[in-house]
Write a protein that holds these residues in place. Structure first.
Motif, PDB file in Angstrom:
ATOM      1  N   ALA A   1       0.837  -1.202   0.000  1.00 59.52           N
ATOM      2  CA  ALA A   1       0.000   0.000   0.000  1.00 59.52           C
ATOM      3  C   ALA A   1       0.872   1.252   0.000  1.00 59.52           C
ATOM      4  CB  ALA A   1      -0.929  -0.010   1.216  1.00 59.52           C
ATOM      5  N   THR A   2       1.955   1.216   0.761  1.00 56.83           N
ATOM      6  CA  THR A   2       2.832   2.387   0.861  1.00 56.83           C
ATOM      7  C   THR A   2       3.543   2.660  -0.453  1.00 56.83           C
ATOM      8  OG1 THR A   2       3.157   1.968   3.234  1.00 56.83           O
ATOM      9  CG2 THR A   2       4.734   3.421   2.145  1.00 56.83           C
ATOM     10  N   ILE A   3       4.127   1.644  -1.071  1.00 56.77           N
ATOM     11  CA  ILE A   3       4.885   1.895  -2.305  1.00 56.77           C
ATOM     12  C   ILE A   3       3.962   2.192  -3.477  1.00 56.77           C
ATOM     13  CG2 ILE A   3       6.815   0.501  -1.481  1.00 56.77           C
ATOM     14  CD1 ILE A   3       5.977  -1.687  -3.461  1.00 56.77           C
ATOM     15  N   SER A   4       2.666   1.865  -3.338  1.00 56.90           N
ATOM     16  CA  SER A   4       1.722   2.209  -4.408  1.00 56.90           C
ATOM     17  C   SER A   4       1.570   3.717  -4.556  1.00 56.90           C
ATOM     18  CB  SER A   4       0.357   1.568  -4.136  1.00 56.90           C
ATOM     19  OG  SER A   4      -0.348   2.249  -3.105  1.00 56.90           O
ATOM     20  N   THR A   5       1.937   4.474  -3.521  1.00 59.70           N
ATOM     21  CA  THR A   5       1.836   5.934  -3.565  1.00 59.70           C
ATOM     22  C   THR A   5       3.104   6.578  -4.134  1.00 59.70           C
ATOM     23  OG1 THR A   5       2.699   6.264  -1.311  1.00 59.70           O
ATOM     24  CG2 THR A   5       0.330   5.851  -1.540  1.00 59.70           C
ATOM     25  N   LYS A   6       4.054   5.746  -4.547  1.00 58.47           N
ATOM     26  CA  LYS A   6       5.331   6.220  -5.107  1.00 58.47           C
ATOM     27  C   LYS A   6       6.049   7.164  -4.133  1.00 58.47           C
ATOM     28  CE  LYS A   6       4.007   5.692  -9.965  1.00 58.47           C
ATOM     29  NZ  LYS A   6       2.795   4.887  -9.668  1.00 58.47           N
ATOM     30  N   PRO A   7       6.365   6.661  -2.951  1.00 54.02           N
ATOM     31  CA  PRO A   7       6.991   7.516  -1.933  1.00 54.02           C
ATOM     32  C   PRO A   7       8.451   7.826  -2.256  1.00 54.02           C
ATOM     33  CG  PRO A   7       6.986   5.242  -1.194  1.00 54.02           C
ATOM     34  CD  PRO A   7       6.218   5.271  -2.491  1.00 54.02           C
ATOM     35  N   GLU A   8       8.935   8.918  -1.694  1.00 56.09           N
ATOM     36  CA  GLU A   8      10.365   9.221  -1.750  1.00 56.09           C
ATOM     37  C   GLU A   8      11.035   8.615  -0.510  1.00 56.09           C
ATOM     38  OE1 GLU A   8      13.488  13.005  -1.858  1.00 56.09           O
ATOM     39  OE2 GLU A   8      11.326  13.386  -1.884  1.00 56.09           O
ATOM     40  N   TRP A   9      10.599   9.050   0.663  1.00 54.10           N
ATOM     41  CA  TRP A   9      11.069   8.501   1.929  1.00 54.10           C
ATOM     42  C   TRP A   9       9.891   7.870   2.667  1.00 54.10           C
ATOM     43  CZ3 TRP A   9      15.972   8.075   3.884  1.00 54.10           C
ATOM     44  CH2 TRP A   9      16.978   8.791   3.229  1.00 54.10           C
ATOM     45  N   ILE A  10      10.141   6.744   3.361  1.00 55.03           N
ATOM     46  CA  ILE A  10       9.110   6.055   4.147  1.00 55.03           C
ATOM     47  C   ILE A  10       9.536   6.045   5.607  1.00 55.03           C
ATOM     48  CG2 ILE A  10       7.876   3.893   4.536  1.00 55.03           C
ATOM     49  CD1 ILE A  10       8.520   3.134   1.613  1.00 55.03           C
ATOM     50  N   LEU A  11       8.717   6.660   6.451  1.00 55.45           N
ATOM     51  CA  LEU A  11       8.902   6.607   7.903  1.00 55.45           C
ATOM     52  C   LEU A  11       7.940   5.554   8.439  1.00 55.45           C
ATOM     53  CD1 LEU A  11      10.049   7.742  10.599  1.00 55.45           C
ATOM     54  CD2 LEU A  11       8.134   9.378  10.564  1.00 55.45           C
ATOM     55  N   ASN A  12       8.468   4.439   8.904  1.00 55.45           N
ATOM     56  CA  ASN A  12       7.642   3.313   9.341  1.00 55.45           C
ATOM     57  C   ASN A  12       7.634   3.264  10.863  1.00 55.45           C
ATOM     58  OD1 ASN A  12       6.432   0.794   9.834  1.00 55.45           O
ATOM     59  ND2 ASN A  12       7.302  -0.095   7.969  1.00 55.45           N
ATOM     60  N   LEU A  13       6.516   3.640  11.441  1.00 53.45           N
ATOM     61  CA  LEU A  13       6.365   3.645  12.895  1.00 53.45           C
ATOM     62  C   LEU A  13       5.079   2.938  13.276  1.00 53.45           C
ATOM     63  CD1 LEU A  13       7.304   7.361  13.676  1.00 53.45           C
ATOM     64  CD2 LEU A  13       8.691   5.357  14.247  1.00 53.45           C
ATOM     65  N   ASP A  14       5.088   2.278  14.436  1.00 53.37           N
ATOM     66  CA  ASP A  14       3.860   1.712  14.970  1.00 53.37           C
ATOM     67  C   ASP A  14       3.074   2.802  15.699  1.00 53.37           C
ATOM     68  OD1 ASP A  14       4.542  -0.731  13.939  1.00 53.37           O
ATOM     69  OD2 ASP A  14       5.327  -1.533  15.830  1.00 53.37           O
ATOM     70  N   ALA A  15       1.842   2.489  16.022  1.00 57.01           N
ATOM     71  CA  ALA A  15       0.951   3.489  16.615  1.00 57.01           C
ATOM     72  C   ALA A  15       1.347   3.879  18.035  1.00 57.01           C
ATOM     73  CB  ALA A  15      -0.488   2.966  16.606  1.00 57.01           C
ATOM     74  N   ASP A  16       2.235   3.099  18.654  1.00 54.31           N
ATOM     75  CA  ASP A  16       2.694   3.427  20.009  1.00 54.31           C
ATOM     76  C   ASP A  16       4.165   3.819  20.027  1.00 54.31           C
ATOM     77  OD1 ASP A  16       3.827   0.951  19.587  1.00 54.31           O
ATOM     78  OD2 ASP A  16       2.564  -0.110  21.034  1.00 54.31           O
ATOM     79  N   GLU A  17       4.685   4.243  18.882  1.00 54.56           N
ATOM     80  CA  GLU A  17       6.070   4.700  18.769  1.00 54.56           C
ATOM     81  C   GLU A  17       6.098   6.172  18.393  1.00 54.56           C
ATOM     82  OE1 GLU A  17       8.057   0.463  17.318  1.00 54.56           O
ATOM     83  OE2 GLU A  17       7.615   2.014  15.828  1.00 54.56           O
ATOM     84  N   ILE A  18       6.895   6.949  19.128  1.00 52.89           N
ATOM     85  CA  ILE A  18       6.907   8.400  18.929  1.00 52.89           C
ATOM     86  C   ILE A  18       8.345   8.894  18.831  1.00 52.89           C
ATOM     87  CG2 ILE A  18       6.237  10.620  19.902  1.00 52.89           C
ATOM     88  CD1 ILE A  18       3.907   9.189  21.278  1.00 52.89           C
ATOM     89  N   LEU A  19       8.648   9.547  17.729  1.00 61.12           N
ATOM     90  CA  LEU A  19       9.973  10.132  17.530  1.00 61.12           C
ATOM     91  C   LEU A  19      10.144  11.364  18.406  1.00 61.12           C
ATOM     92  CD1 LEU A  19      10.906  10.161  13.725  1.00 61.12           C
ATOM     93  CD2 LEU A  19      12.448   9.623  15.618  1.00 61.12           C
TER      94      LEU A  19
END
Length: 238
Positions: free
Chosen positions: A87-105
């Protein structure tokens, strides 16, 4: 012009899987990360609460691809992660930030965001801290994830073939292929709140007992240590 419409900065897509996160950390996570992202791709894995509405509310002016699974797929994590990836690469991303819903940068990421994404490396590694409360993280022989750097942010290389660790649990958030990307380790940290509440720890133990009873895909002693009454905790320092 809103922040996600700024064409002068590197484009970043937030990729996330959610399930029944309305009363956990999703709001804090999305509100923290939204100033840094230009698009979001979210897989809702069969939520029965207001998770989907919360995603749409907080990300209402950011391009959002939200896929709703009618039947939860979390028992086969690798299939769920593959769905998230496709689903993510279908949007032709440049950068992908992959985080879970309980992870906060941590907020310092925002200060160096554009610098990191303008570099030569194709993968950005951070340390993850397993929070055992809102103000402390766990550190002992079984819990030391923060001693290592791991990938959370990658540049999508459309010309590569991607392979996965084919295990139903603990398969990794990205394909194994990204281990061959050039990478750099950086100062911002990821606060993982998945263990921060006692009810969450109990739920995780029950999940592992059901999905990985023989610890084929995980670490038996670590599973058994989750409910330790007096774990070694260290204060979180900003």
């Amino acid at each position: 012009m809103t922040e996600h419409q700024d064409n002068s900065r590197p484009h970043m897509t937030l990729s996330m899987i959610v399930r029944n996160e309305e009363h956990r950390y999703l709001r804090q996570a999305l509100e923290t990360h939204r100033p840094w992202i230009d698009r979001a791709v979210i897989i809702d894995d069969g939520s029965t609460d207001g998770t989907v509405s919360m995603c749409r509310e907080i990300l209402q002016d950011i391009p959002l691809l939200l896929v709703e699974n009618s039947t939860p797929q979390f028992a086969d994590e690798v299939s769920l992660r593959k769905q998230q990836w496709q689903a993510t690469i279908s949007t032709k991303p440049e950068w992908i930030l992959n985080l879970d819903a309980d992870e906060i940068l941590t907020p310092d990421f925002g200060v160096i965001r554009d610098q990191l994404l303008s570099g030569e490396e194709d993968a950005i590694y951070f340390r993850l801290f397993d929070m055992w409360s809102e103000t402390s993280y766990r550190e002992d022989q079984y819990w030391q994830a923060h001693a290592y750097y791991r990938p959370f942010l990658i540049r999508y290389r459309h010309d590569w073939d991607y392979e996965w660790k084919e295990t139903p649990q603990h398969c990794g958030r990205f394909p194994l292929t990204i281990q061959h990307f050039s990478y750099a380790c950086h100062v911002p940290r990821v606060k993982h709140y998945g263990w921060a509440r006692e009810e969450d720890r109990i739920r995780k133990v029950e999940r592992y007992q059901a999905l990985d009873p023989d610890a084929r895909y995980g670490w038996k002693e670590q599973y058994e240590s989750i409910l330790d009454p007096e774990p070694r905790l260290l204060p979180w320092l900003e």
